[in-house]
Design a protein around this motif. Structure first.
Motif, PDB file in Angstrom:
ATOM      1  N   ALA A 121      34.749  11.199  38.456  1.00  0.00           N
ATOM      2  CA  ALA A 121      34.777  10.083  37.491  1.00  0.00           C
ATOM      3  C   ALA A 121      35.013  10.622  36.080  1.00  0.00           C
ATOM      4  O   ALA A 121      35.780  10.054  35.304  1.00  0.00           O
ATOM      5  CB  ALA A 121      33.482   9.281  37.565  1.00  0.00           C
ATOM      6  N   ARG A 122      34.375  11.738  35.756  1.00  0.00           N
ATOM      7  CA  ARG A 122      34.590  12.384  34.447  1.00  0.00           C
ATOM      8  C   ARG A 122      36.048  12.805  34.299  1.00  0.00           C
ATOM      9  O   ARG A 122      36.687  12.558  33.274  1.00  0.00           O
ATOM     10  CB  ARG A 122      33.667  13.585  34.295  1.00  0.00           C
ATOM     11  CG  ARG A 122      33.807  14.293  32.953  1.00  0.00           C
ATOM     12  CD  ARG A 122      32.904  15.514  32.825  1.00  0.00           C
ATOM     13  NE  ARG A 122      31.519  15.084  32.733  1.00  0.00           N
ATOM     14  CZ  ARG A 122      30.543  15.442  33.570  1.00  0.00           C
ATOM     15  NH1 ARG A 122      30.797  16.254  34.588  1.00  0.00           N
ATOM     16  NH2 ARG A 122      29.310  15.023  33.405  1.00  0.00           N
ATOM     17  N   LEU A 127      28.869   3.818  40.981  1.00  0.00           N
ATOM     18  CA  LEU A 127      28.557   4.544  42.197  1.00  0.00           C
ATOM     19  C   LEU A 127      28.004   3.550  43.217  1.00  0.00           C
ATOM     20  O   LEU A 127      27.039   2.846  42.930  1.00  0.00           O
ATOM     21  CB  LEU A 127      27.511   5.610  41.882  1.00  0.00           C
ATOM     22  CG  LEU A 127      27.343   6.729  42.880  1.00  0.00           C
ATOM     23  CD1 LEU A 127      28.592   7.589  42.934  1.00  0.00           C
ATOM     24  CD2 LEU A 127      26.148   7.570  42.486  1.00  0.00           C
ATOM     25  N   TRP A 165      35.579   1.146  39.886  1.00  0.00           N
ATOM     26  CA  TRP A 165      35.710   1.223  38.433  1.00  0.00           C
ATOM     27  C   TRP A 165      36.367  -0.009  37.866  1.00  0.00           C
ATOM     28  O   TRP A 165      36.905  -0.845  38.596  1.00  0.00           O
ATOM     29  CB  TRP A 165      36.419   2.488  38.019  1.00  0.00           C
ATOM     30  CG  TRP A 165      37.900   2.559  38.318  1.00  0.00           C
ATOM     31  CD1 TRP A 165      38.566   2.039  39.397  1.00  0.00           C
ATOM     32  CD2 TRP A 165      38.884   3.200  37.531  1.00  0.00           C
ATOM     33  NE1 TRP A 165      39.903   2.339  39.330  1.00  0.00           N
ATOM     34  CE2 TRP A 165      40.131   3.045  38.188  1.00  0.00           C
ATOM     35  CE3 TRP A 165      38.853   3.899  36.343  1.00  0.00           C
ATOM     36  CZ2 TRP A 165      41.313   3.568  37.687  1.00  0.00           C
ATOM     37  CZ3 TRP A 165      40.041   4.412  35.855  1.00  0.00           C
ATOM     38  CH2 TRP A 165      41.247   4.250  36.518  1.00  0.00           C
ATOM     39  N   VAL A 179      33.269   5.332  44.591  1.00  0.00           N
ATOM     40  CA  VAL A 179      33.292   5.154  43.145  1.00  0.00           C
ATOM     41  C   VAL A 179      34.262   4.023  42.822  1.00  0.00           C
ATOM     42  O   VAL A 179      35.475   4.176  42.947  1.00  0.00           O
ATOM     43  CB  VAL A 179      33.730   6.446  42.407  1.00  0.00           C
ATOM     44  CG1 VAL A 179      33.695   6.234  40.896  1.00  0.00           C
ATOM     45  CG2 VAL A 179      32.863   7.630  42.813  1.00  0.00           C
ATOM     46  N   CYS A 214      36.541   8.435  32.764  1.00  0.00           N
ATOM     47  CA  CYS A 214      35.472   7.448  32.626  1.00  0.00           C
ATOM     48  C   CYS A 214      34.408   7.993  31.673  1.00  0.00           C
ATOM     49  O   CYS A 214      34.120   9.187  31.668  1.00  0.00           O
ATOM     50  CB  CYS A 214      34.838   7.143  33.983  1.00  0.00           C
ATOM     51  SG  CYS A 214      35.985   6.385  35.140  1.00  0.00           S
ATOM     52  N   HIS A 270      34.283   2.533  32.569  1.00  0.00           N
ATOM     53  CA  HIS A 270      33.104   2.357  33.419  1.00  0.00           C
ATOM     54  C   HIS A 270      33.441   2.555  34.896  1.00  0.00           C
ATOM     55  O   HIS A 270      34.349   1.933  35.426  1.00  0.00           O
ATOM     56  CB  HIS A 270      32.513   0.953  33.236  1.00  0.00           C
ATOM     57  CG  HIS A 270      32.020   0.717  31.856  1.00  0.00           C
ATOM     58  ND1 HIS A 270      30.715   0.928  31.497  1.00  0.00           N
ATOM     59  CD2 HIS A 270      32.670   0.309  30.735  1.00  0.00           C
ATOM     60  CE1 HIS A 270      30.570   0.645  30.215  1.00  0.00           C
ATOM     61  NE2 HIS A 270      31.748   0.272  29.723  1.00  0.00           N
ATOM     62  N   ALA A 271      32.646   3.409  35.528  1.00  0.00           N
ATOM     63  CA  ALA A 271      32.738   3.600  36.971  1.00  0.00           C
ATOM     64  C   ALA A 271      31.376   3.242  37.563  1.00  0.00           C
ATOM     65  O   ALA A 271      30.354   3.248  36.871  1.00  0.00           O
ATOM     66  CB  ALA A 271      33.110   5.044  37.311  1.00  0.00           C
ATOM     67  N   VAL A 324      30.441  12.314  40.366  1.00  0.00           N
ATOM     68  CA  VAL A 324      30.242  12.374  38.912  1.00  0.00           C
ATOM     69  C   VAL A 324      31.384  13.176  38.277  1.00  0.00           C
ATOM     70  O   VAL A 324      31.992  12.741  37.286  1.00  0.00           O
ATOM     71  CB  VAL A 324      28.865  12.998  38.573  1.00  0.00           C
ATOM     72  CG1 VAL A 324      28.774  13.351  37.092  1.00  0.00           C
ATOM     73  CG2 VAL A 324      27.737  12.056  38.980  1.00  0.00           C
ATOM     74  N   TRP A 341      31.277   6.270  31.408  1.00  0.00           N
ATOM     75  CA  TRP A 341      29.982   5.890  31.989  1.00  0.00           C
ATOM     76  C   TRP A 341      30.095   5.783  33.494  1.00  0.00           C
ATOM     77  O   TRP A 341      31.072   5.262  34.014  1.00  0.00           O
ATOM     78  CB  TRP A 341      29.521   4.538  31.439  1.00  0.00           C
ATOM     79  CG  TRP A 341      29.331   4.543  29.959  1.00  0.00           C
ATOM     80  CD1 TRP A 341      30.203   4.068  29.015  1.00  0.00           C
ATOM     81  CD2 TRP A 341      28.218   5.063  29.248  1.00  0.00           C
ATOM     82  NE1 TRP A 341      29.693   4.257  27.770  1.00  0.00           N
ATOM     83  CE2 TRP A 341      28.468   4.871  27.875  1.00  0.00           C
ATOM     84  CE3 TRP A 341      27.033   5.684  29.628  1.00  0.00           C
ATOM     85  CZ2 TRP A 341      27.578   5.264  26.900  1.00  0.00           C
ATOM     86  CZ3 TRP A 341      26.148   6.072  28.649  1.00  0.00           C
ATOM     87  CH2 TRP A 341      26.416   5.864  27.297  1.00  0.00           C
ATOM     88  N   LEU A 342      29.046   6.241  34.181  1.00  0.00           N
ATOM     89  CA  LEU A 342      28.933   6.061  35.629  1.00  0.00           C
ATOM     90  C   LEU A 342      27.617   5.340  35.881  1.00  0.00           C
ATOM     91  O   LEU A 342      26.552   5.863  35.578  1.00  0.00           O
ATOM     92  CB  LEU A 342      28.965   7.401  36.369  1.00  0.00           C
ATOM     93  CG  LEU A 342      28.894   7.328  37.892  1.00  0.00           C
ATOM     94  CD1 LEU A 342      30.066   6.533  38.464  1.00  0.00           C
ATOM     95  CD2 LEU A 342      28.852   8.729  38.493  1.00  0.00           C
ATOM     96  N   HIS A 343      27.706   4.140  36.381  1.00  0.00           N
ATOM     97  CA  HIS A 343      26.547   3.286  36.625  1.00  0.00           C
ATOM     98  C   HIS A 343      26.105   3.416  38.080  1.00  0.00           C
ATOM     99  O   HIS A 343      26.924   3.602  38.970  1.00  0.00           O
ATOM    100  CB  HIS A 343      26.907   1.806  36.393  1.00  0.00           C
ATOM    101  CG  HIS A 343      27.490   1.525  35.058  1.00  0.00           C
ATOM    102  ND1 HIS A 343      26.752   1.011  34.022  1.00  0.00           N
ATOM    103  CD2 HIS A 343      28.747   1.671  34.575  1.00  0.00           C
ATOM    104  CE1 HIS A 343      27.528   0.847  32.965  1.00  0.00           C
ATOM    105  NE2 HIS A 343      28.747   1.246  33.280  1.00  0.00           N
TER     106      HIS A 343
END
Length: 140
Positions: A97-98, A71, A63, A61, A102, A68-69, A94, A104-106
């Motif tokens: 990152a939360r 994957l 960032w 991950v 973050c 914004h993070a 996920v 958003w995780l792209h």
């Protein structure tokens, strides 16, 4: 974190460059020695999946230091694909990152991985743009 009786997940768990080379080679990839040592400092974190000490799965991950993070580099050992290990490491990433704040995780993926990321992992389709830098000259 514990995903299943035989698979143990870890956030930012120890993983060596040699283990990453072995993991990539195990599924027919083209490992590059030194890759993990170079990119690790730029990561928010990573998830490892192990059984009996053997690295079975991995996801990184990255960032932007804020909302914004990204994957990257989801990998599952060749002999353990289609056992749910990839989905386990992605779900753990996920959550982490939360927890890091973050928003958003792209993720980008090849078309043949669409059902994995959209169906098994819960990502949704979105519009995005991409430039292949080595082969593209920008016109003005």
């Amino acid at each position: 974190m514990r995903a299943a009786p035989e698979v143990v997940l870890a956030w930012r768990g120890p993983v060596t460059d040699g283990e990453m080379v072995d993991l990539v080679a195990s599924h027919g990839g083209a490992p590059v020695a030194g890759w993990w040592d170079r990119i690790r400092p730029h990561s928010l974190g990573w998830v490892t999946a192990r059984a009996g000490g053997t690295l079975l799965g991995f996801v990184n991950v990255a960032w932007d230091g804020g909302d914004h993070a990204f994957l990257l580099d989801t990998k599952t050992r060749g002999g353990h694909q289609r056992e749910g290990i990839g989905a386990m490491v992605v779900r753990a990433a996920v959550e982490r990152a939360r927890e890091a704040g973050c928003e958003w995780l792209h993720v980008d993926f090849r078309p043949e991985l669409q059902s994995f990321y959209l169906d098994a992992c819960g990502f949704r389709r979105t519009d995005a743009g991409l430039i292949h830098l080595p082969g593209t000259a920008l016109s003005r």
